[in-house]
Design a protein around this motif. Structure first.
Motif, PDB file in Angstrom:
ATOM      1  N   VAL A   1      -3.368  -2.048  -5.711  1.00  9.12           N
ATOM      2  CA  VAL A   1      -2.809  -0.759  -6.142  1.00  9.12           C
ATOM      3  C   VAL A   1      -2.090  -0.078  -4.986  1.00  9.12           C
ATOM      4  CG1 VAL A   1      -3.408   1.548  -6.980  1.00  9.12           C
ATOM      5  CG2 VAL A   1      -4.535  -0.460  -7.946  1.00  9.12           C
ATOM      6  N   GLU A   2      -2.659  -0.168  -3.797  1.00 11.53           N
ATOM      7  CA  GLU A   2      -2.019   0.430  -2.622  1.00 11.53           C
ATOM      8  C   GLU A   2      -0.675  -0.235  -2.335  1.00 11.53           C
ATOM      9  OE1 GLU A   2      -2.907   1.069   2.167  1.00 11.53           O
ATOM     10  OE2 GLU A   2      -4.469   0.284   0.834  1.00 11.53           O
ATOM     11  N   ASP A   3      -0.629  -1.567  -2.454  1.00 10.03           N
ATOM     12  CA  ASP A   3       0.636  -2.279  -2.250  1.00 10.03           C
ATOM     13  C   ASP A   3       1.681  -1.864  -3.276  1.00 10.03           C
ATOM     14  OD1 ASP A   3      -0.449  -3.609  -0.117  1.00 10.03           O
ATOM     15  OD2 ASP A   3      -0.886  -5.448  -1.212  1.00 10.03           O
ATOM     16  N   ALA A   4       1.250  -1.734  -4.537  1.00 13.33           N
ATOM     17  CA  ALA A   4       2.191  -1.365  -5.597  1.00 13.33           C
ATOM     18  C   ALA A   4       2.708   0.051  -5.419  1.00 13.33           C
ATOM     19  CB  ALA A   4       1.515  -1.507  -6.960  1.00 13.33           C
ATOM     20  N   LEU A   5       1.903   0.905  -4.831  1.00 15.69           N
ATOM     21  CA  LEU A   5       2.310   2.289  -4.635  1.00 15.69           C
ATOM     22  C   LEU A   5       3.271   2.427  -3.457  1.00 15.69           C
ATOM     23  CD1 LEU A   5       1.981   5.261  -5.493  1.00 15.69           C
ATOM     24  CD2 LEU A   5       0.050   5.410  -3.898  1.00 15.69           C
ATOM     25  N   GLU A   6       2.988   1.734  -2.366  1.00 16.59           N
ATOM     26  CA  GLU A   6       3.805   1.875  -1.154  1.00 16.59           C
ATOM     27  C   GLU A   6       5.070   1.028  -1.208  1.00 16.59           C
ATOM     28  OE1 GLU A   6       1.363   0.958   2.153  1.00 16.59           O
ATOM     29  OE2 GLU A   6       0.068   2.727   1.911  1.00 16.59           O
ATOM     30  N   ALA A   7       5.026  -0.079  -1.945  1.00 20.76           N
ATOM     31  CA  ALA A   7       6.158  -1.012  -2.029  1.00 20.76           C
ATOM     32  C   ALA A   7       6.470  -1.579  -0.646  1.00 20.76           C
ATOM     33  CB  ALA A   7       7.371  -0.343  -2.648  1.00 20.76           C
ATOM     34  N   HIS A   8       7.704  -2.083  -0.476  1.00 21.70           N
ATOM     35  CA  HIS A   8       8.130  -2.710   0.778  1.00 21.70           C
ATOM     36  C   HIS A   8       7.169  -3.832   1.178  1.00 21.70           C
ATOM     37  CE1 HIS A   8      11.045   0.490   1.166  1.00 21.70           C
ATOM     38  NE2 HIS A   8      10.082   1.389   1.081  1.00 21.70           N
ATOM     39  N   GLN A   9       6.822  -4.664   0.205  1.00 18.91           N
ATOM     40  CA  GLN A   9       5.951  -5.805   0.441  1.00 18.91           C
ATOM     41  C   GLN A   9       6.760  -7.099   0.391  1.00 18.91           C
ATOM     42  OE1 GLN A   9       2.615  -5.278   1.102  1.00 18.91           O
ATOM     43  NE2 GLN A   9       3.102  -3.096   0.933  1.00 18.91           N
ATOM     44  N   ARG A  10       6.259  -8.100   1.082  1.00 21.08           N
ATOM     45  CA  ARG A  10       6.881  -9.414   1.003  1.00 21.08           C
ATOM     46  C   ARG A  10       6.351 -10.126  -0.239  1.00 21.08           C
ATOM     47  NH1 ARG A  10       7.619 -12.661   6.464  1.00 21.08           N
ATOM     48  NH2 ARG A  10       9.202 -13.538   5.087  1.00 21.08           N
ATOM     49  N   PRO A  11       7.127 -11.052  -0.815  1.00 16.76           N
ATOM     50  CA  PRO A  11       6.641 -11.789  -1.985  1.00 16.76           C
ATOM     51  C   PRO A  11       5.317 -12.484  -1.688  1.00 16.76           C
ATOM     52  CG  PRO A  11       8.986 -12.170  -1.669  1.00 16.76           C
ATOM     53  CD  PRO A  11       8.524 -11.404  -0.466  1.00 16.76           C
ATOM     54  N   LYS A  12       4.380 -12.339  -2.611  1.00 19.66           N
ATOM     55  CA  LYS A  12       3.067 -12.943  -2.400  1.00 19.66           C
ATOM     56  C   LYS A  12       2.347 -13.095  -3.730  1.00 19.66           C
ATOM     57  CE  LYS A  12       0.846  -8.512  -1.329  1.00 19.66           C
ATOM     58  NZ  LYS A  12       0.032  -7.772  -0.336  1.00 19.66           N
ATOM     59  N   LEU A  13       1.299 -13.882  -3.707  1.00 18.23           N
ATOM     60  CA  LEU A  13       0.476 -14.151  -4.887  1.00 18.23           C
ATOM     61  C   LEU A  13      -0.976 -14.022  -4.466  1.00 18.23           C
ATOM     62  CD1 LEU A  13      -0.007 -15.266  -7.801  1.00 18.23           C
ATOM     63  CD2 LEU A  13       0.098 -17.547  -6.794  1.00 18.23           C
ATOM     64  N   GLU A  14      -1.725 -13.101  -5.112  1.00 20.53           N
ATOM     65  CA  GLU A  14      -3.128 -12.884  -4.783  1.00 20.53           C
ATOM     66  C   GLU A  14      -3.935 -12.790  -6.064  1.00 20.53           C
ATOM     67  OE1 GLU A  14      -3.201  -9.357  -2.430  1.00 20.53           O
ATOM     68  OE2 GLU A  14      -2.524 -10.364  -0.590  1.00 20.53           O
TER      69      GLU A  14
ATOM     70  N   GLU B   1     -10.426 -11.790 -12.214  1.00 23.52           N
ATOM     71  CA  GLU B   1      -9.635 -12.246 -13.353  1.00 23.52           C
ATOM     72  C   GLU B   1      -8.196 -11.737 -13.319  1.00 23.52           C
ATOM     73  OE1 GLU B   1     -11.995 -10.742 -16.606  1.00 23.52           O
ATOM     74  OE2 GLU B   1     -12.791 -12.735 -16.987  1.00 23.52           O
ATOM     75  N   THR B   2      -7.877 -10.915 -12.326  1.00 23.73           N
ATOM     76  CA  THR B   2      -6.547 -10.311 -12.253  1.00 23.73           C
ATOM     77  C   THR B   2      -5.700 -11.009 -11.204  1.00 23.73           C
ATOM     78  OG1 THR B   2      -7.452  -8.172 -12.908  1.00 23.73           O
ATOM     79  CG2 THR B   2      -5.266  -8.176 -11.903  1.00 23.73           C
ATOM     80  N   LEU B   3      -4.472 -11.309 -11.593  1.00 24.81           N
ATOM     81  CA  LEU B   3      -3.505 -11.924 -10.686  1.00 24.81           C
ATOM     82  C   LEU B   3      -2.503 -10.859 -10.276  1.00 24.81           C
ATOM     83  CD1 LEU B   3      -2.915 -14.811  -9.591  1.00 24.81           C
ATOM     84  CD2 LEU B   3      -1.219 -15.021 -11.402  1.00 24.81           C
ATOM     85  N   PHE B   4      -2.275 -10.740  -8.968  1.00 25.43           N
ATOM     86  CA  PHE B   4      -1.320  -9.761  -8.452  1.00 25.43           C
ATOM     87  C   PHE B   4      -0.158 -10.503  -7.798  1.00 25.43           C
ATOM     88  CE2 PHE B   4       0.030  -6.900  -4.879  1.00 25.43           C
ATOM     89  CZ  PHE B   4       0.677  -5.968  -5.675  1.00 25.43           C
ATOM     90  N   VAL B   5       1.053 -10.230  -8.286  1.00 25.40           N
ATOM     91  CA  VAL B   5       2.248 -10.938  -7.821  1.00 25.40           C
ATOM     92  C   VAL B   5       3.281  -9.914  -7.353  1.00 25.40           C
ATOM     93  CG1 VAL B   5       4.095 -12.546  -8.445  1.00 25.40           C
ATOM     94  CG2 VAL B   5       1.819 -12.801  -9.461  1.00 25.40           C
ATOM     95  N   VAL B   6       3.848 -10.185  -6.195  1.00 23.41           N
ATOM     96  CA  VAL B   6       4.946  -9.366  -5.667  1.00 23.41           C
ATOM     97  C   VAL B   6       6.202 -10.224  -5.625  1.00 23.41           C
ATOM     98  CG1 VAL B   6       5.807  -8.019  -3.715  1.00 23.41           C
ATOM     99  CG2 VAL B   6       3.375  -7.972  -4.280  1.00 23.41           C
ATOM    100  N   LEU B   7       7.275  -9.727  -6.211  1.00 20.67           N
ATOM    101  CA  LEU B   7       8.540 -10.451  -6.261  1.00 20.67           C
ATOM    102  C   LEU B   7       9.649  -9.575  -5.695  1.00 20.67           C
ATOM    103  CD1 LEU B   7       8.259 -11.862  -9.902  1.00 20.67           C
ATOM    104  CD2 LEU B   7       7.742 -13.074  -7.781  1.00 20.67           C
ATOM    105  N   ARG B   8      10.652 -10.213  -5.082  1.00 17.56           N
ATOM    106  CA  ARG B   8      11.842  -9.512  -4.594  1.00 17.56           C
ATOM    107  C   ARG B   8      13.029  -9.993  -5.422  1.00 17.56           C
ATOM    108  NH1 ARG B   8      12.009  -7.431   0.449  1.00 17.56           N
ATOM    109  NH2 ARG B   8      13.945  -6.506  -0.329  1.00 17.56           N
ATOM    110  N   ALA B   9      13.513  -9.122  -6.275  1.00 19.04           N
ATOM    111  CA  ALA B   9      14.686  -9.449  -7.087  1.00 19.04           C
ATOM    112  C   ALA B   9      15.950  -9.061  -6.328  1.00 19.04           C
ATOM    113  CB  ALA B   9      14.621  -8.716  -8.428  1.00 19.04           C
TER     114      ALA B   9
END
Length: 387
Positions: free
Chosen positions: A110-123, A127-135
């Motif tokens: 949640v902290e990553d989603a709020l602050e943004a500016h993250q590198r693409p990653k998969l965690e 049961e929850t999958l968290f994915v960061v993508l750079r379009a």
């Protein structure tokens, strides 16, 4: 406590069926406008601004379109065996905390989603999958690449997208999935793969635009355009950002593919994910090639600039040499003319007691002295190539 329930048919198989959400199956529509609350006077204003779209699906068919997060939670509890797909754009901290409490999202994600500016990653958090993508998208007018950031939470009965930036266009993904209920029936996992496919598809126009820019830069380099160095530098920085968007994505997709057997991924989704991984690998290789090409172009441009500067310096040196030769000639003739002027000036002084004033050979001697001095100076300057 956060709700959790198993849904029948989530891990179903569909053999070798081809789905219409693949590349080119549907033209991309315009992004959806934010939904306004309808008939809910208690909805928070910021919630209506951030929630781009929310929908509930059962067996691949939309059964509800709530306007707020509160309505989404309520209807998800009231409608069994449904999946919630919530799309937000730059949500507030209160909204993300509300989602975290409802769906048991990990505080770090949640902290990553709020602050943004993250590198693409998969965690994975339970049961929850968290994915960061750079379009990415290519802007034709300024001829530059615009990057967006997308955070995706995938759970057993929900999928939440948090978008920072204009890209990607998730409304096209939603319409494409709703047009293929047999694929949407597979649940949030299928939606995640469709989002991955849309993000990777969005790289293709960027690659084409950058290739065109590099072609133009090569022409400008050899034509001597003054602003080409700045354009090379700016495009190189964009390629660094592009590499940061594509390189980690290769590892992420391979990580997802490694969990096929463990998590019982549908066979058709496995094929599509491998296809997306191939496209990402190809794009990453193209981007690496672009960066190397820009480095080479920058080296060539520096060489050409150096050659141009050397040519200008050589021209200045030649001009200085010619001026120096002219100065030598002028100085030589000035010295030659100065000798008789000096003799004439001395003998032209009006003093009575000057030696040789009464000498009968005084005038011829003075004239001869002038001639000897002038000839001597001329011979000296001639031998030294001053004349």
């Amino acid at each position: 406590m956060p709700r959790r329930q198993e849904r029948p048919g989530h891990g179903g198989r569909h053999g070798g069926r081809r789905y219409a959400w693949r590349r080119g199956a549907d033209p991309r529509p315009k992004p959806e406008a934010p939904r306004k609350p309808a008939g809910d006077a208690t909805a928070a204003p910021q919630e209506a601004d951030s929630v781009v779209h929310a929908a509930l699906y059962r067996d691949g068919v939309r059964v509800a379109s709530p306007d707020t997060l509160t309505d989404t939670y309520r209807q998800l509890r009231e409608k069994p065996n449904t999946v919630a797909w919530i799309g937000l754009a730059r949500p507030t901290e209160a909204e993300l905390k509300s989602l975290a409490a409802e769906f048991d999202l990990h505080e770090l994600a949640v902290e990553d989603a709020l602050e943004a500016h993250q590198r693409p990653k998969l965690e994975r958090y339970g049961e929850t999958l968290f994915v960061v993508l750079r379009a990415a998208r290519y802007l034709d007018a300024p001829e530059e690449v615009d990057f967006g950031e997308l955070h995706v939470f995938v759970g057993p009965d929900f999928l939440i997208t948090v978008r920072h930036g204009a890209a990607p266009d998730l409304s096209a993904v939603r319409r494409r999935m709703e047009a293929t209920p047999e694929l949407l029936r597979l649940g949030p996992e299928a939606v995640l793969y469709a989002i991955l496919d849309a993000v990777v598809d969005g790289y293709a126009p960027v690659v084409d635009g950058v290739q065109n820019d590099i072609d133009e830069i090569e022409t400008e380099v050899f034509s001597g355009a003054p602003e080409v160095s700045r354009r090379i530098y700016e495009l190189s920085r964009e390629m660094v950002e592009f590499q940061r968007a594509t390189r980690p994505l290769v590892g992420m997709l391979h990580g997802l593919m490694a969990g096929f057997a463990k998590y019982g991924t549908d066979e058709e989704l496995q094929r599509y994910l491998r296809d997306v991984a191939d496209h990402v690998t190809h794009t990453s290789e193209r981007v690496d090639g672009f960066r190397q090409a820009l480095t080479d172009i920058l080296t060539v441009n520096a060489t050409l600039v150096t050659q141009q500067q050397n040519a200008e310096m050589r021209a200045l040196a030649e001009a200085g040499f010619e001026q120096n030769e002219e100065i030598k000639k002028i100085s030589s003739w000035a010295a030659i003319l100065f000798a008789p002027t000096l003799v004439g000036t001395i003998y032209g002084m009006n003093f009575e007691n000057m030696p040789e004033l009464g000498w009968s050979f005084g005038y011829p001697f003075a004239i001869g002295l002038m001639g000897v001095v002038c000839v001597s100076l001329y011979v000296i300057f001639k031998r030294r190539d001053w004349l």
